[in-house]
Structure formats: structure tokens, C-alpha cells
Design a protein around this motif. Structure first.
Motif, mmCIF file in Angstrom:
data_model
loop_
_atom_site.group_PDB
_atom_site.id
_atom_site.type_symbol
_atom_site.label_atom_id
_atom_site.label_comp_id
_atom_site.label_asym_id
_atom_site.label_seq_id
_atom_site.Cartn_x
_atom_site.Cartn_y
_atom_site.Cartn_z
ATOM 1 N N GLU A 293 39.751 -101.754 50.669
ATOM 2 C CA GLU A 293 40.918 -102.253 51.706
ATOM 3 C C GLU A 293 41.258 -101.204 52.651
ATOM 4 O O GLU A 293 41.525 -101.368 53.833
ATOM 5 N N GLU A 294 41.555 -99.841 52.025
ATOM 6 C CA GLU A 294 42.028 -98.818 52.998
ATOM 7 C C GLU A 294 41.133 -98.388 53.875
ATOM 8 O O GLU A 294 41.166 -98.178 54.961
ATOM 9 N N ALA A 295 39.736 -98.365 53.412
ATOM 10 C CA ALA A 295 38.570 -98.282 54.414
ATOM 11 C C ALA A 295 38.602 -99.374 55.600
ATOM 12 O O ALA A 295 38.378 -99.105 56.711
ATOM 13 N N ARG A 296 38.523 -100.545 55.150
ATOM 14 C CA ARG A 296 38.446 -101.443 56.102
ATOM 15 C C ARG A 296 39.650 -101.460 57.081
ATOM 16 O O ARG A 296 39.577 -101.737 58.346
ATOM 17 N N ALA A 297 40.830 -100.967 56.339
ATOM 18 C CA ALA A 297 41.884 -100.930 57.572
ATOM 19 C C ALA A 297 41.870 -99.804 58.789
ATOM 20 O O ALA A 297 41.960 -99.842 59.517
ATOM 21 N N ASN A 298 40.956 -98.686 58.092
ATOM 22 C CA ASN A 298 40.792 -97.699 58.858
ATOM 23 C C ASN A 298 39.960 -97.778 59.975
ATOM 24 O O ASN A 298 39.889 -97.500 61.151
ATOM 25 N N ILE A 299 38.859 -98.640 59.597
ATOM 26 C CA ILE A 299 37.884 -99.019 60.567
ATOM 27 C C ILE A 299 38.287 -99.927 61.762
ATOM 28 O O ILE A 299 38.207 -99.813 62.924
ATOM 29 N N VAL A 300 39.276 -100.873 61.215
ATOM 30 C CA VAL A 300 39.728 -101.930 62.355
ATOM 31 C C VAL A 300 40.685 -101.113 63.016
ATOM 32 O O VAL A 300 41.081 -101.276 64.460
ATOM 33 N N THR A 301 41.480 -100.329 62.400
ATOM 34 C CA THR A 301 42.587 -99.294 63.383
ATOM 35 C C THR A 301 41.879 -98.518 64.235
ATOM 36 O O THR A 301 42.539 -98.549 65.307
ATOM 37 N N LYS B 19 49.889 -106.478 63.948
ATOM 38 C CA LYS B 19 50.664 -106.661 62.701
ATOM 39 C C LYS B 19 49.997 -107.426 61.632
ATOM 40 O O LYS B 19 50.499 -106.962 60.383
ATOM 41 N N GLU B 20 49.100 -108.347 62.040
ATOM 42 C CA GLU B 20 48.611 -109.045 60.910
ATOM 43 C C GLU B 20 47.284 -108.304 60.116
ATOM 44 O O GLU B 20 46.504 -108.757 59.412
ATOM 45 N N MET B 21 47.598 -106.861 59.890
ATOM 46 C CA MET B 21 46.552 -106.134 59.555
ATOM 47 C C MET B 21 46.151 -106.567 58.023
ATOM 48 O O MET B 21 44.737 -106.402 57.582
ATOM 49 N N PRO B 22 47.147 -106.830 57.022
ATOM 50 C CA PRO B 22 46.776 -107.335 55.682
ATOM 51 C C PRO B 22 45.876 -108.736 55.891
ATOM 52 O O PRO B 22 44.674 -108.585 55.141
ATOM 53 N N LYS B 23 45.893 -109.527 56.793
ATOM 54 C CA LYS B 23 45.305 -110.668 56.840
ATOM 55 C C LYS B 23 43.983 -110.161 57.417
ATOM 56 O O LYS B 23 42.863 -110.860 56.927
ATOM 57 N N ILE B 24 43.501 -109.337 58.133
ATOM 58 C CA ILE B 24 42.623 -108.676 58.886
ATOM 59 C C ILE B 24 41.656 -108.206 57.765
ATOM 60 O O ILE B 24 40.488 -108.412 57.695
ATOM 61 N N ILE C 134 42.408 -114.473 63.788
ATOM 62 C CA ILE C 134 42.060 -114.398 62.511
ATOM 63 C C ILE C 134 41.103 -115.580 62.243
ATOM 64 O O ILE C 134 40.248 -115.239 61.321
ATOM 65 N N ASP C 135 41.359 -116.763 62.656
ATOM 66 C CA ASP C 135 40.365 -117.756 62.461
ATOM 67 C C ASP C 135 38.813 -117.483 62.804
ATOM 68 O O ASP C 135 37.935 -117.753 62.259
ATOM 69 N N VAL C 136 38.677 -116.888 63.939
ATOM 70 C CA VAL C 136 37.601 -116.506 64.453
ATOM 71 C C VAL C 136 36.892 -115.492 63.464
ATOM 72 O O VAL C 136 35.702 -115.305 63.157
#
Length: 506
Positions: A168-176, A188-193, A220-222
Motif C-alpha cells: 500500500e505504501e509503495a503504491r501510494a508513493n507511485i501515484v503521489t 484526497k481519495e488516495m486510500p481508494k486509489i 476512480i471508476d476508470v
């Protein structure tokens, strides 16, 4: 304690391990990360210890580019390796391994597409010849690839690592990082992303997120659609898009009650893994008439080991076709809701040596990254072909799906008459019908614009064509298997005499 690839590589380098192979879903990203990891570790250790491996240098290689320096300081190692040659002179992996003997102490040679070069016996011998020279001065050969079948000549001398997909942490870093690099505010919807990118490798996460940005905002749906496409691209896996819910199933109170308790329990599963007709998919995996190629046995062994190591369990749904086994499996995931992923064992089988095993490991690796708690639901029309060791993995029981009772059939008719918009016409004599046959009858009546009783002309109940098989299943289930229709063990209830059909509407 489970170590990461980073921790293992640092440890291996300190111990002088000469040969390493790493299974990875993204060779490019891992090749870029390895120098960062090992340089950081070397600097930290150099502060407190004077002895140990020298400062690392890194040379990369692929079959198109040849060798290249991965850091500025590594150009020294590259030049010593090349001598009077050019990179284009070392496109052949055998020539590469011969030149690798010229690498200075502490160097690391990182080979992309490492699984492919092992198909050459000459290359395998050249790699084996590097073992002793490399182990003495902290040099290391690192092979990168999606999966490895190490030849016996180097298998015992090569450390095999498996890179986990991003947490989860690595995925959040990639998107951020993607948003920050493009001057966009982090959503703000980072947990959903983060949830919508689980089970994906780094590049795929970045690409899926980028393609999901519409007019400066991430949809998010896409992103979920991109996630499904990525999982579906893994051989043998398919995310089911079923809209079925438990309320769409008539009868089957036993399995429905269990499913509700399971999903509301202390450790509810966060992924349902559905295996349809498992007895056919694993045909030849056991018994005297085993698969002579060994493919089915290898897939079974990998599946059993993975379920054991992951503490995954599940249930086996047995019964005649159309009794609601598959429908129930697909509807259970909607309670969470959690994703339901079909594991197609037949789709894992390949035509090349080692391909089936690689596909199986890729699928298991993806499942492991998609969720932490997996619940398997396997359907079959009989247990005779299933080995005991497989049945033991499904600790939550064998459930028998019998033909629906008159009360269950009445509930099924109500659901499908409403679904098809049929409000009038006489119902047929449905004794011995399955829920699937009632559904088909309603579809026929709607499409042909006739009454359900007339549509029954084109229904051939399995209870008429499977008399002996059905009797055998009921005999096996009696007092031994759990009932999908009622709480507890299955006990056959003799049907009462049916009194004609009835009309609906006018």
C-alpha cells in the motif's frame, strides 16, 4: 520474518553470494532500484566498519543494448569489462559472461531477460564458471526475469528471490509522485486509489493512474476498469463482473446464511477465488491415469503449497449442473463487496516447457498482492477425481446443492418472472427442475412471447438425463456433506406429490 528483495541483496552481497536470480514483474524498475539500495547500504556500513565489501559498481545488460554503466562511477567497471571491445560486441550472453571475469572487485552485473539466456547450455556453463571467481571478491551476477526454471547445473548455487508486488505504501508513493511530477494536487481519495491498484506492478500502476486522469482529476471508476484489465491480462485470472447478489438467488438458505456470517465475521475474506468445475480442470493430476506430461500435477502442487503458505481455505460446492453452485460463488463476493476472481486452471497450461509452471506462479503472485485473505470456492459435479490433499485445503466443508424443493422453485420463479417482466400465463410442471432451467424457461417465454408452460417444451431437465449420477451424489451426500438448502448436514427429503400447475395473472 519475511525479508524484502532489498534486504536479501544487501545481506547476500555482504556474504559474498556470487549468483542470484530475481523473479520480478518489472525488470526496468528493479534494475534502477538495485544501485540505489546497495549504495545506501554501503555508505551506512562504511560509517561504522572499515572491513567488508568495497564500494559497489553496477553494469547492466540486455540483448539489444549490450552492457552499460548504471551509475556514473560504474563506467570504470564497464571499461575494465569491455577492454578493447564495444558494447555491441557483447550482445551474445556467452561472450558477456566471459567478459564478466574482467569486472573489478565489488562489481555487480545485472542481466535483464535472464530467464531467456538460461535456455542456452553454453550460457549456463559460462554462468557456472563465474561462481568461484565471483565469490572471492564480492562480485555478483544478478539475473532478472518474470520467472525462473533454474537448470540443475546452477540451481543449487544460485540464490532465487521473488520480488513482491508493491504494498500500500509503495503504491501510494507511485501515484503521489505521478501527480507531483505533473504539477497536480495529490487527490484526497488516495486510500481508494491505493485500493484500486492492488496486485499491479509499478509501471502498470503509474500507467493506469495516468490513463484515469480526466480533465485534471482522477476518475476512480476508470481506474477500477484499468485494474480489472491488468488482472485479466495475467494468464488464468479473470475478474468477474457479475452483478448477482444473494437476493437474486431463490432458496439455498444454508449457503446464504453461512456466507452472511463469513463476510461479517472476525476475519472476513477480502477476495473470493472461484474455480469452476475443478474436477475437469485438474483431470490427470492424481491417480493411476495421471497426466504423462506432469503439467497438471505441477499446477496442483503449486496451488496446494500456495494455499497452505497463505493460510487460504474455502469450500467445495458439489451438485448437478444448474443447481446454483456458480451463481452462489459469484454472489458471495457482493456481500463485502470484495472482488471475485476466477482462477482458470486450464488457462494456466502452456505449450512450452516450464510455461505452465510460470503461469501458475504469476497467477498466485498476483492473487497474493490483490488481497491478504483469500476464500476459495470450487464447484464440481462430483468428487471422484479430486485428490484427498486438495479436499483437505477446503476446510470449510463440502456443500451439496440438490435440486430445489417446491418452495425453493416457487421463490426462483418469482425472481425470474419479475426479471423478465412476465405477468401472465400458466406455469409448467417444474418437478425436478433446476434454478437454471427455470431461468431459461422465463427467458424463452419472454423472447418467444409465449407462456412459461409453452416455453417448457424446449426445456430438457438434467434430472431426466442424470438419473443415476444424481442418485449417486445424493447417496454420497446423505449425512456426510453440508446442505446448501438448509442448516447442517444434508438429508434427502422425499418430494410430495405435486398438484398441477397454476396460472399467474389473467
Amino acid at each position: 520474518m519475511v525479508r524484502t528483495v532489498k534486504e536479501d541483496l544487501v545481506r547476500y552481497r555482504g556474504k559474498g553470494v556470487p549468483l542470484v536470480a530475481i523473479c520480478t514483474a518489472d525488470e526496468h524498475v528493479l534494475e534502477a532500484n538495485i544501485p540505489l539500495w546497495l549504495e545506501e547500504a554501503w555508505r551506512e556500513k562504511a560509517k561504522t566498519k572499515k572491513d567488508g565489501p568495497p564500494e559497489p559498481m553496477f553494469v547492466g545488460w540486455d540483448c539489444v543494448t549490450g552492457p552499460y554503466a548504471l551509475t556514473r562511477k560504474s563506467t570504470v567497471a564497464l571499461q575494465k569489462m569491455l577492454g578493447d571491445k564495444e558494447p555491441a560486441d557483447l550482445l551474445n550472453p556467452v561472450d558477456l559472461m566471459l567478459a564478466a571475469k574482467n569486472l573489478p572487485s565489488g562489481s555487480m552485473l545485472i542481466v535483464r531477460g535472464g530467464h531467456k539466456i538460461l535456455q542456452s547450455w553454453g550460457c549456463v556453463q559460462a554462468i557456472a564458471n563465474l561462481r568461484d571467481p565471483f565469490k572471492g571478491d564480492f562480485r555478483m551476477l544478478v539475473l532478472l526475469g518474470p520467472d525462473f526454471q533454474l537448470p540443475v547445473e546452477i540451481a543449487k548455487n544460485t540464490a532465487l528471490l521473488d520480488e513482491a508486488l508493491p504494498d500500500e505504501e509503495a503504491r501510494a508513493n507511485i501515484v503521489t509522485r505521478l501527480f507531483e511530477d505533473n504539477g497536480m494536487a495529490v487527490p484526497k481519495e488516495m486510500p481508494k486509489i491505493v485500493q484500486a491498484t492492488h496486485g499491479l506492478p509499478p509501471f502498470t500502476i503509474e500507467q493506469a493512474a495516468a490513463l484515469s486522469v480526466i480533465q485534471g482529476k482522477l476518475d476512480i471508476d476508470v481506474l477500477w476498469k484499468r485494474w480489472k484489465q491488468a488482472v485479466n491480462a495475467v494468464k488464468g485470472l479473470r475478474v468477474l463482473n457479475s452483478q448477482f447478489k444473494l437476493d437474486d438467488i431463490g432458496g439455498l438458505a444454508g449457503i446464504k446464511d453461512f456466507a452472511q456470517l463469513l463476510m461479517a465475521g472476525e476475519n472476513p475474506p477480502d477476495c473470493i477465488v472461484f474455480i469452476d468445475e475443478i474436477e475437469k480442470a485438474l483431470a490427470g493430476a492424481s491417480g493411476q491415469l495421471g497426466d504423462s506430461s506432469g503439467v497438471s500435477q505441477d499446477i496442483l502442487g503449486t496451488l496446494l503449497s500456495w494455499m497452505e503458505e497463505s493460510n487460504a481455505t474455502g469450500l467445495i460446492a458439489v451438485g448437478p449442473p444448474g443447481a446454483g453452485k456458480s451463481l452462489s460463488a459469484q454472489a458471495i463476493g457482493s456481500i463485502g463487496p470484495v472482488p471475485t476472481i476466477a482462477l482458470d486452471i486450464g488457462g494456466l497450461k502452456g505449450s512450452y516447457v516450464g510455461e505452465s509452471e510460470q503461469n501458475t506462479r504469476d497467477a498466485m503472485r498476483t492473487l497474493a498482492s490483490v488481497a491478504k485473505r483469500h476464500f476459495f470456492i470450487a464447484t464440481c459435479n462430483g468428487l471422484s477425481g479430486l485428490p484427498p490433499e486438495l479436499k483437505r485445503r477446503f476446510r470449510y466443508g463440502i456443500w451439496f446443492f440438490d435440486l430445489p424443493s417446491p418452495e425453493e422453485r416457487a421463490a426462483i420463479w418469482k425472481i425470474h418472472l419479475k426479471r423478465t417482466g412476465i405477468t401472465k400465463g400458466e406455469l409448467p410442471d417444474d418437478d425436478g427442475w433446476t434454478g437454471a432451467e427455470i431461468r431459461t424457461c422465463c427467458d424463452l417465454a419472454r423472447d418467444l412471447k409465449i407462456s412459461p408452460k409453452e416455453a417448457a417444451t424446449w426445456i430438457a431437465p438434467v434430472s431426466r438425463s442424470m438419473v443415476e449420477q444424481l442418485a449417486s451424489l445424493r447417496s454420497s451426500a446423505e449425512g456426510r456433506w453440508l446442505s446448501a438448502s438448509a442448516k447442517g448436514l444434508y438429508h434427502r427429503v422425499e418430494p410430495q406429490e405435486r398438484i398441477g400447475g397454476r396460472k399467474i395473472g389473467e
